[in-house]
Design a protein around this motif. Sequence first.
Motif, PDB file in Angstrom:
ATOM      1  N   GLY A   1      31.338  51.800  36.274  1.00 54.66           N
ATOM      2  CA  GLY A   1      32.004  50.655  36.893  1.00 54.66           C
ATOM      3  C   GLY A   1      31.484  49.316  36.431  1.00 54.66           C
ATOM      4  O   GLY A   1      32.244  48.402  36.194  1.00 54.66           O
ATOM      5  N   ALA A   2      30.154  49.180  36.302  1.00 55.62           N
ATOM      6  CA  ALA A   2      29.513  47.912  35.896  1.00 55.62           C
ATOM      7  C   ALA A   2      29.970  46.750  36.768  1.00 55.62           C
ATOM      8  O   ALA A   2      30.179  45.636  36.282  1.00 55.62           O
ATOM      9  CB  ALA A   2      29.774  47.622  34.413  1.00 55.62           C
ATOM     10  N   LEU A   3      30.104  47.001  38.076  1.00 58.16           N
ATOM     11  CA  LEU A   3      30.469  45.904  38.988  1.00 58.16           C
ATOM     12  C   LEU A   3      29.291  44.945  39.111  1.00 58.16           C
ATOM     13  O   LEU A   3      28.135  45.373  39.022  1.00 58.16           O
ATOM     14  CB  LEU A   3      30.821  46.462  40.367  1.00 58.16           C
ATOM     15  N   PHE A   4      29.588  43.668  39.347  1.00 60.66           N
ATOM     16  CA  PHE A   4      28.509  42.687  39.513  1.00 60.66           C
ATOM     17  C   PHE A   4      27.919  42.881  40.910  1.00 60.66           C
ATOM     18  O   PHE A   4      28.595  42.653  41.923  1.00 60.66           O
ATOM     19  CB  PHE A   4      29.038  41.262  39.323  1.00 60.66           C
ATOM     20  N   THR A   5      26.667  43.295  40.940  1.00 61.64           N
ATOM     21  CA  THR A   5      26.074  43.752  42.199  1.00 61.64           C
ATOM     22  C   THR A   5      25.791  42.613  43.184  1.00 61.64           C
ATOM     23  O   THR A   5      25.610  42.864  44.366  1.00 61.64           O
ATOM     24  CB  THR A   5      24.769  44.521  41.919  1.00 61.64           C
ATOM     25  N   ASP A   6      25.740  41.369  42.686  1.00 66.77           N
ATOM     26  CA  ASP A   6      25.457  40.248  43.594  1.00 66.77           C
ATOM     27  C   ASP A   6      26.744  39.636  44.152  1.00 66.77           C
ATOM     28  O   ASP A   6      26.702  38.625  44.842  1.00 66.77           O
ATOM     29  CB  ASP A   6      24.623  39.177  42.881  1.00 66.77           C
ATOM     30  N   MET A   7      27.890  40.225  43.809  1.00 64.46           N
ATOM     31  CA  MET A   7      29.181  39.697  44.296  1.00 64.46           C
ATOM     32  C   MET A   7      29.884  40.739  45.157  1.00 64.46           C
ATOM     33  O   MET A   7      29.713  41.938  44.932  1.00 64.46           O
ATOM     34  CB  MET A   7      30.107  39.372  43.121  1.00 64.46           C
ATOM     35  N   SER A   8      30.717  40.257  46.080  1.00 64.30           N
ATOM     36  CA  SER A   8      31.503  41.181  46.901  1.00 64.30           C
ATOM     37  C   SER A   8      32.610  41.817  46.049  1.00 64.30           C
ATOM     38  O   SER A   8      32.861  41.381  44.915  1.00 64.30           O
ATOM     39  CB  SER A   8      32.133  40.432  48.072  1.00 64.30           C
ATOM     40  N   VAL A   9      33.251  42.819  46.611  1.00 66.11           N
ATOM     41  CA  VAL A   9      34.375  43.476  45.930  1.00 66.11           C
ATOM     42  C   VAL A   9      35.438  42.431  45.567  1.00 66.11           C
ATOM     43  O   VAL A   9      35.946  42.386  44.441  1.00 66.11           O
ATOM     44  CB  VAL A   9      34.963  44.570  46.852  1.00 66.11           C
ATOM     45  N   TYR A  10      35.729  41.553  46.525  1.00 70.58           N
ATOM     46  CA  TYR A  10      36.742  40.515  46.321  1.00 70.58           C
ATOM     47  C   TYR A  10      36.369  39.631  45.124  1.00 70.58           C
ATOM     48  O   TYR A  10      37.174  39.391  44.229  1.00 70.58           O
ATOM     49  CB  TYR A  10      36.849  39.674  47.600  1.00 70.58           C
ATOM     50  N   ASP A  11      35.115  39.154  45.122  1.00 67.55           N
ATOM     51  CA  ASP A  11      34.682  38.253  44.049  1.00 67.55           C
ATOM     52  C   ASP A  11      34.657  38.951  42.694  1.00 67.55           C
ATOM     53  O   ASP A  11      34.891  38.324  41.662  1.00 67.55           O
ATOM     54  CB  ASP A  11      33.306  37.669  44.368  1.00 67.55           C
ATOM     55  N   ASN A  12      34.344  40.255  42.707  1.00 69.50           N
ATOM     56  CA  ASN A  12      34.375  41.005  41.455  1.00 69.50           C
ATOM     57  C   ASN A  12      35.765  41.002  40.840  1.00 69.50           C
ATOM     58  O   ASN A  12      35.919  40.781  39.640  1.00 69.50           O
ATOM     59  CB  ASN A  12      33.926  42.453  41.698  1.00 69.50           C
ATOM     60  N   VAL A  13      36.765  41.254  41.680  1.00 68.25           N
ATOM     61  CA  VAL A  13      38.146  41.324  41.162  1.00 68.25           C
ATOM     62  C   VAL A  13      38.631  39.916  40.786  1.00 68.25           C
ATOM     63  O   VAL A  13      39.368  39.739  39.810  1.00 68.25           O
ATOM     64  CB  VAL A  13      39.080  42.003  42.190  1.00 68.25           C
ATOM     65  N   ALA A  14      38.184  38.933  41.555  1.00 69.51           N
ATOM     66  CA  ALA A  14      38.636  37.547  41.296  1.00 69.51           C
ATOM     67  C   ALA A  14      37.914  36.901  40.110  1.00 69.51           C
ATOM     68  O   ALA A  14      38.351  35.851  39.623  1.00 69.51           O
ATOM     69  CB  ALA A  14      38.406  36.701  42.547  1.00 69.51           C
ATOM     70  N   PHE A  15      36.824  37.551  39.662  1.00 73.11           N
ATOM     71  CA  PHE A  15      35.935  36.924  38.672  1.00 73.11           C
ATOM     72  C   PHE A  15      36.674  36.418  37.432  1.00 73.11           C
ATOM     73  O   PHE A  15      36.571  35.255  37.058  1.00 73.11           O
ATOM     74  CB  PHE A  15      34.851  37.940  38.278  1.00 73.11           C
ATOM     75  N   GLN A  16      37.438  37.306  36.798  1.00 73.87           N
ATOM     76  CA  GLN A  16      38.127  36.910  35.560  1.00 73.87           C
ATOM     77  C   GLN A  16      39.196  35.855  35.826  1.00 73.87           C
ATOM     78  O   GLN A  16      39.431  34.978  34.992  1.00 73.87           O
ATOM     79  CB  GLN A  16      38.804  38.118  34.932  1.00 73.87           C
ATOM     80  N   MET A  17      39.863  35.967  36.979  1.00 77.85           N
ATOM     81  CA  MET A  17      40.917  34.989  37.307  1.00 77.85           C
ATOM     82  C   MET A  17      40.302  33.594  37.416  1.00 77.85           C
ATOM     83  O   MET A  17      40.873  32.612  36.955  1.00 77.85           O
ATOM     84  CB  MET A  17      41.581  35.355  38.625  1.00 77.85           C
ATOM     85  N   ARG A  18      39.132  33.519  38.058  1.00 79.32           N
ATOM     86  CA  ARG A  18      38.466  32.221  38.219  1.00 79.32           C
ATOM     87  C   ARG A  18      37.938  31.698  36.890  1.00 79.32           C
ATOM     88  O   ARG A  18      37.930  30.494  36.654  1.00 79.32           O
ATOM     89  CB  ARG A  18      37.316  32.347  39.218  1.00 79.32           C
ATOM     90  N   GLU A  19      37.488  32.625  36.024  1.00 78.14           N
ATOM     91  CA  GLU A  19      36.887  32.194  34.757  1.00 78.14           C
ATOM     92  C   GLU A  19      37.942  31.781  33.732  1.00 78.14           C
ATOM     93  O   GLU A  19      37.732  30.858  32.968  1.00 78.14           O
ATOM     94  CB  GLU A  19      36.028  33.325  34.167  1.00 78.14           C
ATOM     95  N   HIS A  20      39.077  32.501  33.731  1.00 85.31           N
ATOM     96  CA  HIS A  20      40.039  32.305  32.640  1.00 85.31           C
ATOM     97  C   HIS A  20      41.303  31.548  33.023  1.00 85.31           C
ATOM     98  O   HIS A  20      42.110  31.239  32.155  1.00 85.31           O
ATOM     99  CB  HIS A  20      40.451  33.664  32.063  1.00 85.31           C
ATOM    100  N   THR A  21      41.512  31.327  34.323  1.00 81.30           N
ATOM    101  CA  THR A  21      42.748  30.643  34.711  1.00 81.30           C
ATOM    102  C   THR A  21      42.422  29.460  35.625  1.00 81.30           C
ATOM    103  O   THR A  21      41.302  29.351  36.128  1.00 81.30           O
ATOM    104  CB  THR A  21      43.693  31.590  35.487  1.00 81.30           C
TER     105      THR A  21
END
Lengths: 308, 261
Positions: free
Chosen positions: A108-128
């Motif tokens: 999975g390589a989920l970011f362990t310091d972020m919630s499930v929500y923030d993990n999924v939102a991560f790319q959206m926030r970074e790239h859009t």
Amino acid sequence: MGSLEYRCLKATGVYNVLSEALVEIRDVNFAYGHRPILKGMNLTFPKNKVIAIMGGSGCGKTTLLRLIGGSIKPTSGYVKIGGQIIHELDRAGLYAMRRKMGMLFQFGALFTDMSVYDNVAFQMREHTNLPEEIIHDLVMMKLHAVGLRGTHDLLPAELSGGMARRVALARTVALDPMLILYDEPFAGLDPISLTVVGNLIKRLNDALGATSIVVTHDVQESLKIVDYLYFVADGVIITEGTPDEIKASNKPFVQQFINGEMDGPVPFHYPGGDYQQDLKLKSIERVKNNKRKVTERYFGLDRRQKKK
Amino acid sequence: MMAALTKNFVGLGRRVMNSLWRIGIGARFLSLILLNSGISFSRFHLTVKELFFSGVMSLIIILVAGMFVGMVLGLQGYETLKRYGSESALGSLVALSLVRELGPVLAALLFASRAGSAMTAEIGLMKATEQISAMEMMAINPIARVVAPRFWAGVFAVPLLAAMFSVMGVFGGYLVGVVLIGVDEGSFWSQMQSNVDFQHDVLNGVFKSCVFGVVVTAIALFEGYDAPPTAEGVSGATTRTVVESSLAILILDFILTALMI
């Protein structure tokens, strides 16, 4: 599409017109130092298909995935994605290409310091530059698609292995990629999670109109969901075909792999030296002889002779 | 005999070469951080978040250590100054020792042990659990997104922590010297005020702690990023961070003191 049909179309060139290849791997060789991993590989991944690359551990499957992702460069040959040779791209070009890709890592390589929500939102926030309200809706939709909308507040450490894999899947498809790479998506999952993840891979691929490349050694689950399979052993493609053709194949390697037999073309024993020598049986004999000599010296006779 | 000597020399040469290579790779890593630092300032909240973890979370240990170091300075300084009848100079002794030397050096050493090792372990574990690779595959530069904000947070945190350390040390010295022993309060503060020069003492200390901040944070991040992705790899990297940072601080302290005196 049947394998024969596929090969005929490929040979006549009609295949490329009917089903354009998204990823092409041609004459690819790759070595770690002096150890060759891939030897003249040729693979084609058409659009809108789920294709599996199968083989035993250490046969070069993950290396192939890393070549497609542009993490490593082939020693010779090329990997082309959407008409562009991936290892000839500069960093900006590679990143532009990767924005159209998604990759699900083995654990999975989920970011362990972020919630499930923030993990999924991560790319959206970074790239859009999407407003947070839209990101919220998109994240909820992605989590709903994998059946885990209710976990958005949890941390990755609070999820089971199967749930973490599904969240990672939601994160992988967050930006609707055209190419999705899966590295051992079924490893370590219980039967229910395995079926769920397998179905999600197929459903998401169909819904997004993407191309999925699944690197796995789980035969039964793969045969249910993929359109085409490549079998890799010792850095070469040893067989390929549709699931039906693979099931009907009488090649010893395929049979050993599908039935999970211990011995066969893939030997049970890793090559090694002489077994007796490894056990130091010769030196054991020497110890026995020495023991006998000592017995004779102090008791006059070998004890065994004495008994007689 | 000759063969053993040759073997030793070859081994020594290999170790020296490896160390030089690592220094070179480390310098390249530092230049990559500097080149990819834009995001640390354009999205300053990322740096502030790291500043909280490495700076604010280190405050307790810095404040407690600072106060006790100041108290010891107060006791020892009083005992020494009493022999020369200069107890009134206790304030300037405590302040100069802290501002010029002990504040920057001890704060940096504590920062390396507390925050530096945590940074190494965090980056090393992110690498071991493929979080860094995942970021790369998402077309996000991990040096810019993960490493650079931590670097700048460390660079900002160490001088601030050194200042806190010195302030608490002076307070500790005051508690022991004035409140417990009974040194005259007026002479304690006035001697301090007249003998501590802002440019030569305070700014020199600030400069030192800035250098220590760069070095400690760069070592911590490099060791984490370079750690083999295994449990032993990460634990070894954490140990190396503390050892290398401590030695670098002490060696650089001597060099900087020699240059600034």
